[in-house]
Design a protein around this motif. Structure first.
Motif, PDB file in Angstrom:
ATOM      1  N   GLU A 267     -10.250  30.700 -20.694  1.00 31.08           N
ATOM      2  CA  GLU A 267     -10.771  30.905 -19.343  1.00 31.08           C
ATOM      3  C   GLU A 267     -10.865  32.388 -19.006  1.00 31.08           C
ATOM      4  N   GLY A 268      -9.854  33.162 -19.449  1.00 30.77           N
ATOM      5  CA  GLY A 268      -9.845  34.587 -19.135  1.00 30.77           C
ATOM      6  C   GLY A 268     -10.992  35.338 -19.783  1.00 30.77           C
ATOM      7  N   ARG A 269     -11.435  34.870 -20.951  1.00 37.27           N
ATOM      8  CA  ARG A 269     -12.531  35.531 -21.669  1.00 37.27           C
ATOM      9  C   ARG A 269     -13.845  34.762 -21.561  1.00 37.27           C
ATOM     10  N   SER A 270     -13.881  33.745 -20.697  1.00 41.18           N
ATOM     11  CA  SER A 270     -15.097  32.946 -20.448  1.00 41.18           C
ATOM     12  C   SER A 270     -15.698  32.416 -21.744  1.00 41.18           C
ATOM     13  N   LEU A 271     -14.865  31.743 -22.540  1.00 44.08           N
ATOM     14  CA  LEU A 271     -15.306  31.205 -23.827  1.00 44.08           C
ATOM     15  C   LEU A 271     -15.515  29.697 -23.732  1.00 44.08           C
ATOM     16  N   MET A 272     -16.538  29.185 -24.366  1.00 47.32           N
ATOM     17  CA  MET A 272     -16.792  27.742 -24.335  1.00 47.32           C
ATOM     18  C   MET A 272     -15.781  26.998 -25.210  1.00 47.32           C
ATOM     19  N   ALA A 273     -15.653  25.699 -24.996  1.00 46.34           N
ATOM     20  CA  ALA A 273     -14.727  24.869 -25.761  1.00 46.34           C
ATOM     21  C   ALA A 273     -15.174  24.798 -27.218  1.00 46.34           C
ATOM     22  N   LEU A 274     -14.214  24.588 -28.133  1.00 42.29           N
ATOM     23  CA  LEU A 274     -14.513  24.632 -29.561  1.00 42.29           C
ATOM     24  C   LEU A 274     -15.510  23.558 -30.007  1.00 42.29           C
ATOM     25  N   PRO A 275     -15.315  22.261 -29.675  1.00 51.28           N
ATOM     26  CA  PRO A 275     -16.298  21.268 -30.129  1.00 51.28           C
ATOM     27  C   PRO A 275     -17.709  21.583 -29.630  1.00 51.28           C
ATOM     28  N   GLU A 276     -17.793  22.056 -28.391  1.00 47.85           N
ATOM     29  CA  GLU A 276     -19.098  22.424 -27.829  1.00 47.85           C
ATOM     30  C   GLU A 276     -19.702  23.601 -28.604  1.00 47.85           C
ATOM     31  N   ALA A 277     -18.864  24.578 -28.966  1.00 49.83           N
ATOM     32  CA  ALA A 277     -19.354  25.749 -29.701  1.00 49.83           C
ATOM     33  C   ALA A 277     -19.847  25.362 -31.085  1.00 49.83           C
ATOM     34  N   VAL A 278     -19.089  24.504 -31.781  1.00 47.64           N
ATOM     35  CA  VAL A 278     -19.509  24.072 -33.120  1.00 47.64           C
ATOM     36  C   VAL A 278     -20.828  23.307 -33.034  1.00 47.64           C
ATOM     37  N   ARG A 279     -20.926  22.415 -32.042  1.00 52.74           N
ATOM     38  CA  ARG A 279     -22.177  21.651 -31.871  1.00 52.74           C
ATOM     39  C   ARG A 279     -23.356  22.590 -31.603  1.00 52.74           C
ATOM     40  N   ASP A 280     -23.153  23.580 -30.708  1.00 52.94           N
ATOM     41  CA  ASP A 280     -24.254  24.467 -30.328  1.00 52.94           C
ATOM     42  C   ASP A 280     -24.607  25.472 -31.422  1.00 52.94           C
ATOM     43  N   MET A 281     -23.704  25.703 -32.363  1.00 55.43           N
ATOM     44  CA  MET A 281     -24.077  26.530 -33.508  1.00 55.43           C
ATOM     45  C   MET A 281     -25.108  25.807 -34.373  1.00 55.43           C
ATOM     46  N   HIS A 282     -25.017  24.480 -34.400  1.00 55.02           N
ATOM     47  CA  HIS A 282     -25.964  23.681 -35.181  1.00 55.02           C
ATOM     48  C   HIS A 282     -27.195  23.298 -34.354  1.00 55.02           C
ATOM     49  N   TYR A 283     -26.957  22.763 -33.148  1.00 54.87           N
ATOM     50  CA  TYR A 283     -28.045  22.241 -32.327  1.00 54.87           C
ATOM     51  C   TYR A 283     -27.942  22.768 -30.894  1.00 54.87           C
ATOM     52  N   PRO A 284     -28.302  24.034 -30.683  1.00 50.05           N
ATOM     53  CA  PRO A 284     -28.230  24.597 -29.328  1.00 50.05           C
ATOM     54  C   PRO A 284     -29.402  24.125 -28.477  1.00 50.05           C
ATOM     55  N   ALA A 285     -29.164  24.067 -27.167  1.00 55.00           N
ATOM     56  CA  ALA A 285     -30.253  23.709 -26.260  1.00 55.00           C
ATOM     57  C   ALA A 285     -31.283  24.829 -26.188  1.00 55.00           C
ATOM     58  N   ASP A 286     -30.818  26.062 -26.302  1.00 58.86           N
ATOM     59  CA  ASP A 286     -31.710  27.228 -26.270  1.00 58.86           C
ATOM     60  C   ASP A 286     -30.966  28.400 -26.910  1.00 58.86           C
ATOM     61  N   PRO A 287     -31.645  29.533 -27.136  1.00 53.84           N
ATOM     62  CA  PRO A 287     -30.987  30.676 -27.789  1.00 53.84           C
ATOM     63  C   PRO A 287     -29.746  31.183 -27.070  1.00 53.84           C
ATOM     64  N   SER A 288     -29.703  31.089 -25.746  1.00 51.72           N
ATOM     65  CA  SER A 288     -28.527  31.575 -25.016  1.00 51.72           C
ATOM     66  C   SER A 288     -27.301  30.713 -25.318  1.00 51.72           C
ATOM     67  N   HIS A 289     -27.498  29.412 -25.480  1.00 50.33           N
ATOM     68  CA  HIS A 289     -26.384  28.529 -25.850  1.00 50.33           C
ATOM     69  C   HIS A 289     -25.869  28.877 -27.244  1.00 50.33           C
ATOM     70  N   ARG A 290     -26.798  29.167 -28.159  1.00 47.06           N
ATOM     71  CA  ARG A 290     -26.361  29.510 -29.513  1.00 47.06           C
ATOM     72  C   ARG A 290     -25.580  30.813 -29.518  1.00 47.06           C
ATOM     73  N   GLU A 291     -26.011  31.793 -28.735  1.00 50.63           N
ATOM     74  CA  GLU A 291     -25.299  33.071 -28.704  1.00 50.63           C
ATOM     75  C   GLU A 291     -23.907  32.898 -28.095  1.00 50.63           C
ATOM     76  N   ALA A 292     -23.794  32.046 -27.066  1.00 52.60           N
ATOM     77  CA  ALA A 292     -22.473  31.779 -26.474  1.00 52.60           C
ATOM     78  C   ALA A 292     -21.557  31.105 -27.489  1.00 52.60           C
ATOM     79  N   ALA A 293     -22.126  30.186 -28.283  1.00 50.13           N
ATOM     80  CA  ALA A 293     -21.342  29.515 -29.329  1.00 50.13           C
ATOM     81  C   ALA A 293     -20.921  30.506 -30.400  1.00 50.13           C
ATOM     82  N   ARG A 294     -21.859  31.361 -30.795  1.00 48.02           N
ATOM     83  CA  ARG A 294     -21.548  32.368 -31.814  1.00 48.02           C
ATOM     84  C   ARG A 294     -20.465  33.324 -31.326  1.00 48.02           C
TER      85      ARG A 294
END
Length: 835
Positions: free
Chosen positions: A314-341
């Motif tokens: 929460e302090g570093r505004s990071l997304m949850a791990l399962p969501e990040a792994v999913r978005d690395m493979h199938y992001p809704a848009d480039p901004s989601h992929r960058e947040a996952a990365r």
């Protein structure tokens, strides 16, 4: 009721299943897996009906195996491959194996209790739980380091291709379209009339010609009226728009709703087929890899638990791990992929910092090394015996090492430098200082070839002292100020049993002062009771358990790590915080940068003329044969054939020598001495010449199949020439290099400084490969890159705060993180699973 005795296959699979469940600690059977396998093989060998299976396992290079010497991560991959081979043998009908309910369980059922249901599949389960993964695909995935469902989850795409419509395709940009095949046929194109597939594909916005150049077989897969997803680049051909296809998939009748304009299609790294032989590079179809990863996401993503404490997330505004792994493979848009990365890069860098901090604490706290006081008279005697003078940078690095060894705190120092900067002589001087105090020093290399080269190099460096005695694997060096000879030994796993036993007995009795070897040095039966200095060459290719094993040989020795690849200082300071750093940033006087050029196929004759010209001037040269990763035997054959061709057809008037890894130590030494004395004009070699060769008259090198080598290896190779006062030249031959290979070759043409090459390598491949693979003992940096180094500082801040509150990571909220760090410290690397 009497329980049926398990068949041999059931027994071995049961043991390996238990190993997988426990994390591969080598404790599933009393005495260890190696001992069990030895007994198992003896029992199978007694009956000829099992010989086909044993031959199959041998051909796959799964047996013999040194299970105890592997890290748990390596064991996982080996078990996956072993199970795949057994499954293949069973399905093929192994003689003597009953086709009954007592037949051995399929590996698809191993690694968890009930893999039949998706809900109960664990991320630790072998990839064979995925229906499409048979023995062949499992072996191919294993070559890519993928042995479990969790490994597939973390097998991230190289890029994403946007899906669009036919009318909106952009010239020169790789894009995908979903359309209907209206027609398909095979056409002949180009001067060579290459068979190619041509198809008319259309959607609601228009039609387009799609071309698969030099792929006539695609036509067999495409039927009129079929719906396909095709990716490629739009280009104009004779005034017509056409899509140059890069990949395609035939879709089911109902096209997935997600395959609409704007969808980002993942493109994964190439996975080589395990069956490829003779140096051929054949790959699994990209669409197959995509399906396997998609299935792993469906099976395993829900089992992935987030190990990062909530306050940090929460302090570093990071997304949850399962969501990040999913978005690395199938992001809704480039901004989601960058947040996952961003989240996954932070995870990697935070874990690196935690592992390094823990490793440094373990190393420093309560540890007392034996202080080594240098005999400077003896040291100067050695330095004056050398045929060259140390540079200021070498003397500075040696002073750092000697100062560290004077204290009771164990030295932990990284020594790095440019190719040819003289790291080996600095390490030799340090080992000699230790030996002169009556203590032992050991140098461990990752391969037998490198260990042999070090042994020969150290022997040559000590030759100038006095009356060396030679007995093959052991040398005696006499020092004027020392009452007895310094004994230098070489221990390799492939040595004759009697020689190994002799060397072990001498070492245990303190009769070997300087020991050079491979991982054989850390086996339990090798005793080094007075070990005070451990030198580890090529940090990147060693497992953390191997380094730890060597360190424990003599209580708490000082450790010096030598890096063969220069590491950019920014990266070294960020990711090697557990080691002090010494850099040899100065080459010997008169050394000139090696002039390097990529030679096209039509320029080969000109290259041969240049080699002949250099030899006519009294110089010598190397011809390095292609790297064949699958087999040292094939690599040797390639060198032997090239030697025959060059000596008989191209240079019949020159003295052409041959050097390869399968020669004995004496044979290699004889060839190199002959080359060193000038009795050989041109030396044909496998990449065995990558290190440890110093022939001042060698000025020219030809590297065949240069596109098969990495940047750092090519830089190491070219460092073998131009070591005298004459200009050195390196010609890189590659008949049909890929775009990526061309970029590597051009970098070497433009850059001569090893640190600049390392920076370029870092940008091309990322820090993960530069640091080494999973067995380096650090988390594999699959996501973090050079631009993320500032993020490493953020991660370090969080680590310091975390360890300040909870030094042992003992709080309940840190349980998963502690488990992950401990896994890395033990050499196990896997995602954290919900238990």
């Amino acid at each position: 009721m009497k329980t049926a005795r398990p068949s041999p296959l059931q027994l071995v699979l049961r043991i390996l299943d238990q190993e997988l469940r426990k994390g591969c600690p080598d404790k599933a059977v009393v005495g260890g897996v190696d001992r069990f396998l030895a007994q198992w093989l003896r029992s199978l060998g007694e009956s000829s009906e099992w010989h086909p299976l044993l031959n199959k396992l041998n051909e796959a290079r799964l047996l013999p195996v040194s299970y105890g010497e592997m890290t748990p991560a390596q064991r996982k991959v080996w078990i996956g491959r072993f199970m795949a081979e057994v499954q293949s043998a069973v399905s093929g009908g192994v003689p003597g194996q009953p086709a009954s309910p007592s037949a051995p369980p399929s590996p698809k059922r191993l690694g968890h209790r009930k893999a039949e249901t998706d809900q109960e599949t664990t991320i630790e389960a072998p990839v064979q739980v995925i229906p499409e993964v048979g023995p062949s695909i499992a072996r191919s995935l294993a070559l890519a380091g993928i042995g479990t469902v969790g490994d597939l989850l973390y097998f991230f795409p190289r890029r994403h291709v946007p899906v669009t419509t036919v009318s909106r395709l952009t010239p020169g940009v790789e894009e995908g379209v979903v359309g209907t095949v209206w027609g398909v046929n095979v056409v002949r194109l180009g001067e060579k009339r290459m068979g190619s597939t041509e198809a008319a594909v259309g959607d609601e916005t228009g039609n387009i010609r799609v071309l698969w150049f030099n792929q006539p077989f695609v036509a067999r897969s495409l039927k009129k009226g079929a719906r396909i997803l095709v990716t490629g680049r739009l280009e104009l051909f004779q005034g017509r728009r056409q899509l140059q296809a890069t990949d395609y998939s035939v879709l089911e009748e109902n096209v997935p709703a997600e395959l609409k304009p704007g969808f980002l299609l993942p493109v994964y790294p190439w996975v080589r087929r395990a069956e490829a032989r003779g140096g051929q590079r054949v790959y699994l179809p990209p669409r197959l890899v995509r399906r396997l990863v998609r299935r792993a996401i469906e099976l395993g993503l829900s089992r992935l638990e987030d190990f990062l404490p909530l306050p940090i997330r929460e302090g570093r505004s990071l997304m949850a791990l399962p969501e990040a792994v999913r978005d690395m493979h199938y992001p809704a848009d480039p901004s989601h992929r960058e947040a996952a990365r961003h989240r996954l890069a932070f995870d990697e860098l935070l874990t690196v910092q935690l592992v390094l901090q823990r490793r440094r604490l373990q190393w420093r706290e309560g540890a007392r090394a034996i202080p080594i006081k240098a005999d400077y008279r003896l040291l100067e005697s050695f330095l004056q015996s050398l045929p060259f003078t140390l540079t200021k940078a070498q003397r500075r690095a040696l002073a750092d090492i000697l100062k560290d060894m004077e204290g009771e705190v164990p030295m932990a120092r990284l020594l790095q430098g440019e190719v040819g900067s003289g790291k080996t002589v600095v390490a030799t001087a340090a080992m000699l200082v230790v030996a002169a105090t009556g203590r032992q020093a050991a140098l461990m290399a990752p391969t037998e070839i490198l260990a042999e080269q070090h042994f020969l190099s150290v022997t040559r460096l000590l030759m100038g002292l006095a009356r060396p005695l030679q007995e093959g694997y052991i040398q005696a060096i006499y020092l004027e100020q020392y009452p007895r000879p310094i004994m230098l030994g070489l221990l390799l796993g492939s040595m004759p049993k009697r020689a190994k036993e002799d060397l072990r007995e001498r070492a245990a009795a303190g009769g070997v002062d300087l020991m050079v070897g491979t991982h054989a040095l850390i086996q339990e039966e090798v005793a080094l009771p007075r070990l005070a200095l451990a030198v580890v060459d090529e940090q990147q290719r060693f497992g953390v358990m191997q380094r730890k094993g060597l360190r424990e040989k003599g209580g708490q020795p000082h450790v010096l790590v030598m890096s063969a690849t220069p590491i950019p200082r920014s990266l070294a300071l960020t990711l090697y915080r557990d080691l002090d750093l010494s850099t040899i940033n100065e080459l010997p006087p008169g050394r000139q940068p090696i002039k390097t050029r990529w030679v096209a196929p039509y320029q080969r004759e000109a290259a041969y003329r240049f080699v002949r010209e250099q030899v006519s001037k009294g110089h010598q040269g190397f011809v390095v044969c292609p790297l064949i990763e699958e087999s040292e035997v094939l690599q040797t054959r390639a060198a032997q054939e090239e030697h025959r061709r060059l000596s008989q057809e191209v240079f019949p008037d020159l003295r052409v020598g041959l050097l390869h890894g399968r020669m004995s130590l004496k044979e290699k030494e004889a060839v190199m001495e002959s080359f060193r004395r000038g009795e050989v004009d041109l030396l044909v070699s496998t990449p065995v010449v990558e290190v440890g060769i110093d022939v001042p008259r060698a000025t020219v090198m030809m590297v065949e199949g240069a596109d098969r080598f990495g940047l750092s290896q090519l830089h190491q190779l070219r460092g073998r020439v131009g070591r005298g006062s004459s200009q050195g030249y390196c010609m890189l031959l590659a008949d049909d290099p890929s775009e990526e290979a061309k970029e590597r070759l051009q970098i070497l043409e433009q850059l001569s400084d090893g640190f600049a090459v390392a920076e370029a390598d870092l940008k091309l491949r990322g820090p993960g490969d530069l640091l080494g693979n999973r067995q380096s003992g650090l988390p594999m940096l699959k996501v973090a890159n050079l631009q993320d180094l500032p993020l490493a500082e953020v991660a370090r801040e969080e680590v310091l705060k975390l360890l300040g509150r909870d030094p042992g990571l003992a709080l309940p909220e840190h349980r998963l993180l502690a488990r992950l760090v401990e896994a890395y410290l033990k050499g196990v690397v896997a995602p954290v699973e919900i238990s």
